[in-house]
Structures are given as C-alpha cells and as structure tokens.
Design a protein around this motif. Sequence first.
Motif, PDB file in Angstrom:
ATOM      1  N   HIS A  94      48.058  61.606  51.519  1.00 52.78           N
ATOM      2  CA  HIS A  94      48.135  62.916  52.166  1.00 52.78           C
ATOM      3  C   HIS A  94      49.459  63.616  51.873  1.00 52.78           C
ATOM      4  CE1 HIS A  94      44.345  63.070  54.170  1.00 52.78           C
ATOM      5  NE2 HIS A  94      44.538  61.929  54.785  1.00 52.78           N
ATOM      6  N   SER A  95      50.484  62.846  51.541  1.00 55.92           N
ATOM      7  CA  SER A  95      51.779  63.445  51.201  1.00 55.92           C
ATOM      8  C   SER A  95      52.104  63.245  49.710  1.00 55.92           C
ATOM      9  CB  SER A  95      52.881  62.870  52.096  1.00 55.92           C
ATOM     10  OG  SER A  95      52.929  61.467  51.980  1.00 55.92           O
ATOM     11  N   ASN A  96      51.038  63.079  48.905  1.00 58.73           N
ATOM     12  CA  ASN A  96      51.178  62.930  47.446  1.00 58.73           C
ATOM     13  C   ASN A  96      52.095  61.783  47.045  1.00 58.73           C
ATOM     14  OD1 ASN A  96      49.436  65.087  46.759  1.00 58.73           O
ATOM     15  ND2 ASN A  96      51.066  66.517  47.299  1.00 58.73           N
ATOM     16  N   ARG A  97      51.981  60.682  47.783  1.00 60.20           N
ATOM     17  CA  ARG A  97      52.734  59.472  47.466  1.00 60.20           C
ATOM     18  C   ARG A  97      51.759  58.386  47.071  1.00 60.20           C
ATOM     19  NH1 ARG A  97      55.851  58.560  52.792  1.00 60.20           N
ATOM     20  NH2 ARG A  97      56.852  56.867  51.641  1.00 60.20           N
ATOM     21  N   ARG A  98      52.278  57.349  46.439  1.00 57.75           N
ATOM     22  CA  ARG A  98      51.380  56.282  45.994  1.00 57.75           C
ATOM     23  C   ARG A  98      51.711  54.946  46.640  1.00 57.75           C
ATOM     24  NH1 ARG A  98      52.336  52.916  41.151  1.00 57.75           N
ATOM     25  NH2 ARG A  98      54.572  52.733  40.956  1.00 57.75           N
ATOM     26  N   LEU A  99      50.694  54.104  46.684  1.00 54.18           N
ATOM     27  CA  LEU A  99      50.837  52.731  47.165  1.00 54.18           C
ATOM     28  C   LEU A  99      50.525  51.818  45.995  1.00 54.18           C
ATOM     29  CD1 LEU A  99      51.188  50.697  49.529  1.00 54.18           C
ATOM     30  CD2 LEU A  99      48.722  50.831  49.836  1.00 54.18           C
ATOM     31  N   ALA A 100      51.443  50.944  45.653  1.00 53.38           N
ATOM     32  CA  ALA A 100      51.247  49.980  44.577  1.00 53.38           C
ATOM     33  C   ALA A 100      51.283  48.587  45.180  1.00 53.38           C
ATOM     34  CB  ALA A 100      52.340  50.133  43.520  1.00 53.38           C
ATOM     35  N   LEU A 101      50.417  47.714  44.679  1.00 55.38           N
ATOM     36  CA  LEU A 101      50.366  46.336  45.147  1.00 55.38           C
ATOM     37  C   LEU A 101      50.822  45.399  44.041  1.00 55.38           C
ATOM     38  CD1 LEU A 101      46.839  46.286  46.870  1.00 55.38           C
ATOM     39  CD2 LEU A 101      49.048  46.908  47.870  1.00 55.38           C
ATOM     40  N   VAL A 102      51.564  44.371  44.428  1.00 58.65           N
ATOM     41  CA  VAL A 102      51.943  43.301  43.505  1.00 58.65           C
ATOM     42  C   VAL A 102      51.154  42.086  43.956  1.00 58.65           C
ATOM     43  CG1 VAL A 102      53.804  41.862  42.616  1.00 58.65           C
ATOM     44  CG2 VAL A 102      54.252  44.258  43.220  1.00 58.65           C
ATOM     45  N   LEU A 103      50.346  41.560  43.051  1.00 61.98           N
ATOM     46  CA  LEU A 103      49.423  40.495  43.438  1.00 61.98           C
ATOM     47  C   LEU A 103      49.219  39.540  42.281  1.00 61.98           C
ATOM     48  CD1 LEU A 103      47.386  39.350  45.448  1.00 61.98           C
ATOM     49  CD2 LEU A 103      45.787  41.106  44.732  1.00 61.98           C
ATOM     50  N   SER A 104      49.453  38.255  42.550  1.00 62.21           N
ATOM     51  CA  SER A 104      49.243  37.259  41.506  1.00 62.21           C
ATOM     52  C   SER A 104      48.438  36.057  42.003  1.00 62.21           C
ATOM     53  CB  SER A 104      50.590  36.785  40.941  1.00 62.21           C
ATOM     54  OG  SER A 104      51.374  36.232  41.977  1.00 62.21           O
ATOM     55  N   ASN A 105      48.238  35.938  43.321  1.00 58.71           N
ATOM     56  CA  ASN A 105      47.489  34.817  43.881  1.00 58.71           C
ATOM     57  C   ASN A 105      46.002  34.999  43.567  1.00 58.71           C
ATOM     58  OD1 ASN A 105      45.924  33.197  45.662  1.00 58.71           O
ATOM     59  ND2 ASN A 105      47.630  33.049  47.088  1.00 58.71           N
ATOM     60  N   PRO A 106      45.388  34.073  42.815  1.00 56.35           N
ATOM     61  CA  PRO A 106      43.975  34.220  42.438  1.00 56.35           C
ATOM     62  C   PRO A 106      43.030  34.294  43.642  1.00 56.35           C
ATOM     63  CG  PRO A 106      45.010  32.464  41.166  1.00 56.35           C
ATOM     64  CD  PRO A 106      45.993  32.878  42.213  1.00 56.35           C
ATOM     65  N   SER A 107      43.334  33.573  44.712  1.00 58.85           N
ATOM     66  CA  SER A 107      42.468  33.587  45.896  1.00 58.85           C
ATOM     67  C   SER A 107      42.469  34.953  46.567  1.00 58.85           C
ATOM     68  CB  SER A 107      42.913  32.535  46.914  1.00 58.85           C
ATOM     69  OG  SER A 107      42.848  31.255  46.359  1.00 58.85           O
ATOM     70  N   VAL A 108      43.635  35.563  46.666  1.00 54.63           N
ATOM     71  CA  VAL A 108      43.728  36.889  47.282  1.00 54.63           C
ATOM     72  C   VAL A 108      43.148  37.932  46.334  1.00 54.63           C
ATOM     73  CG1 VAL A 108      45.299  38.617  48.253  1.00 54.63           C
ATOM     74  CG2 VAL A 108      45.681  36.188  48.713  1.00 54.63           C
ATOM     75  N   MET A 109      43.397  37.792  45.037  1.00 51.59           N
ATOM     76  CA  MET A 109      42.836  38.735  44.071  1.00 51.59           C
ATOM     77  C   MET A 109      41.313  38.698  44.101  1.00 51.59           C
ATOM     78  SD  MET A 109      43.693  41.062  42.035  1.00 51.59           S
ATOM     79  CE  MET A 109      42.761  42.087  40.939  1.00 51.59           C
ATOM     80  N   LYS A 110      40.754  37.543  44.353  1.00 55.28           N
ATOM     81  CA  LYS A 110      39.285  37.407  44.439  1.00 55.28           C
ATOM     82  C   LYS A 110      38.736  38.285  45.564  1.00 55.28           C
ATOM     83  CE  LYS A 110      35.640  33.973  44.815  1.00 55.28           C
ATOM     84  NZ  LYS A 110      35.327  32.542  44.927  1.00 55.28           N
ATOM     85  N   ILE A 111      39.450  38.374  46.678  1.00 57.76           N
ATOM     86  CA  ILE A 111      39.029  39.219  47.791  1.00 57.76           C
ATOM     87  C   ILE A 111      38.984  40.679  47.349  1.00 57.76           C
ATOM     88  CG2 ILE A 111      39.692  40.059  50.093  1.00 57.76           C
ATOM     89  CD1 ILE A 111      40.948  37.197  50.492  1.00 57.76           C
ATOM     90  N   PHE A 112      39.981  41.104  46.581  1.00 53.27           N
ATOM     91  CA  PHE A 112      40.004  42.480  46.083  1.00 53.27           C
ATOM     92  C   PHE A 112      38.857  42.729  45.106  1.00 53.27           C
ATOM     93  CE2 PHE A 112      44.160  42.378  47.927  1.00 53.27           C
ATOM     94  CZ  PHE A 112      44.440  43.699  48.256  1.00 53.27           C
ATOM     95  N   ARG A 113      38.552  41.751  44.277  1.00 53.13           N
ATOM     96  CA  ARG A 113      37.470  41.927  43.299  1.00 53.13           C
ATOM     97  C   ARG A 113      36.103  41.952  43.982  1.00 53.13           C
ATOM     98  NH1 ARG A 113      40.547  38.301  39.430  1.00 53.13           N
ATOM     99  NH2 ARG A 113      41.562  39.808  38.093  1.00 53.13           N
ATOM    100  N   ILE A 114      35.866  41.034  44.919  1.00 51.22           N
ATOM    101  CA  ILE A 114      34.580  40.974  45.617  1.00 51.22           C
ATOM    102  C   ILE A 114      34.296  42.276  46.359  1.00 51.22           C
ATOM    103  CG2 ILE A 114      33.384  39.881  47.575  1.00 51.22           C
ATOM    104  CD1 ILE A 114      34.656  37.226  46.633  1.00 51.22           C
ATOM    105  N   THR A 115      35.299  42.828  46.997  1.00 49.76           N
ATOM    106  CA  THR A 115      35.139  44.058  47.771  1.00 49.76           C
ATOM    107  C   THR A 115      35.268  45.307  46.908  1.00 49.76           C
ATOM    108  OG1 THR A 115      37.504  44.097  48.303  1.00 49.76           O
ATOM    109  CG2 THR A 115      36.032  42.994  49.877  1.00 49.76           C
ATOM    110  N   GLN A 116      35.591  45.125  45.634  1.00 44.89           N
ATOM    111  CA  GLN A 116      35.850  46.193  44.671  1.00 44.89           C
ATOM    112  C   GLN A 116      37.059  47.047  45.052  1.00 44.89           C
ATOM    113  OE1 GLN A 116      32.111  48.231  43.963  1.00 44.89           O
ATOM    114  NE2 GLN A 116      31.395  46.548  42.697  1.00 44.89           N
ATOM    115  N   PHE A 117      37.911  46.513  45.908  1.00 40.75           N
ATOM    116  CA  PHE A 117      39.155  47.196  46.243  1.00 40.75           C
ATOM    117  C   PHE A 117      40.123  47.164  45.062  1.00 40.75           C
ATOM    118  CE2 PHE A 117      39.600  47.746  51.070  1.00 40.75           C
ATOM    119  CZ  PHE A 117      38.256  48.059  51.198  1.00 40.75           C
ATOM    120  N   ASP A 118      39.860  46.285  44.096  1.00 35.74           N
ATOM    121  CA  ASP A 118      40.710  46.271  42.903  1.00 35.74           C
ATOM    122  C   ASP A 118      40.563  47.578  42.128  1.00 35.74           C
ATOM    123  OD1 ASP A 118      38.067  45.599  42.149  1.00 35.74           O
ATOM    124  OD2 ASP A 118      38.759  44.431  40.427  1.00 35.74           O
TER     125      ASP A 118
END
Length: 147
Positions: A94-118
């Motif tokens: 809403h204020s033209n800013r960005r959110l970046a994530l740093v992620l390397s844990n395969p288990s947590v990344m799997k959650i992002f992939r399953i939900t398509q949040f990646d």
Amino acid sequence: MAATDSTGLRRLNRRVTPGASQRFVAATEQLENGAPVVSVMGEVDLSTVMAFEQTLLGAAEDGMGEVIVDLTGCSFLDSRGLGALMSTRGRLEHSNRRLALVLSNPSVMKIFRITQFDQLFEIYPSLAAAVNGNGNGNGNGNGNGNG
C-alpha cells in the motif's frame, strides 16, 4: 554502532523479541541502507505468531524502504505465520514498499510451494541476495516478484 557480518553487510541496530516459548525468537536489525531485517529462529505457530506479527509490524512501521524477513533459522511455519507474512506484504504494498524473504530450509520452503505462496513472495537463498535483489529462488527468474 555498526557491525559487519560474515556476508559483508553492515548492520546498525538490533532489537530482539522473545516469543511465548523458548522455541521462538525474532530479532530485528537495521542494515546500513536502512532496510529492517527480521530474523526468525525457531517455530512460528499458534503460541508464537503474535510475537511474530508484532515484530513484523514494528519493522514495517519503523522503516521506509523494503523489509526483509530472514527465515533461514525458522524450523516450522504454520498457516498463521503465512497469514502474518501476507498481511505485512499487503501493508507494505500500500505504500509501494516490498517484502523480501530469505529462505533456505527445505521443510519451510515446501510449505510455500504447497500453498503456492512461493509465487506471491520474493524468495532469496541468502540475505546478501535479498539485499542485492538477485538470485531469486521462487522460480520467477527475477528479484522483483513480477515474473
């Protein structure tokens, strides 16, 4: 007082938010470029999500540019944690800013992939890559999440 970490990034100040249990800690630091970095260690679940949300809100309100959430120390993230990230992302957009994530844990990344949040987040393999906006690990091939 600034400190330089192993990646060569200069960090200015640090604020630590202990969670409801000893399984969770969120630390907020400000990089030399002014970007707040929220580093998460442990599990984000029902008992810790409120502390996580408060930390994200503080980082979003304190800074003017991007917010980086470093999840490399996160061992578990449930739907409440995903909701907190989505809420923060919306607030920043809403204020033209960005959110970046740093992620390397395969288990947590799997959650992002399953939900398509990646596909919704800019995900980087390291803090240095997130700061530089390159090496996006979400398959979009770019660092701006618009791929």
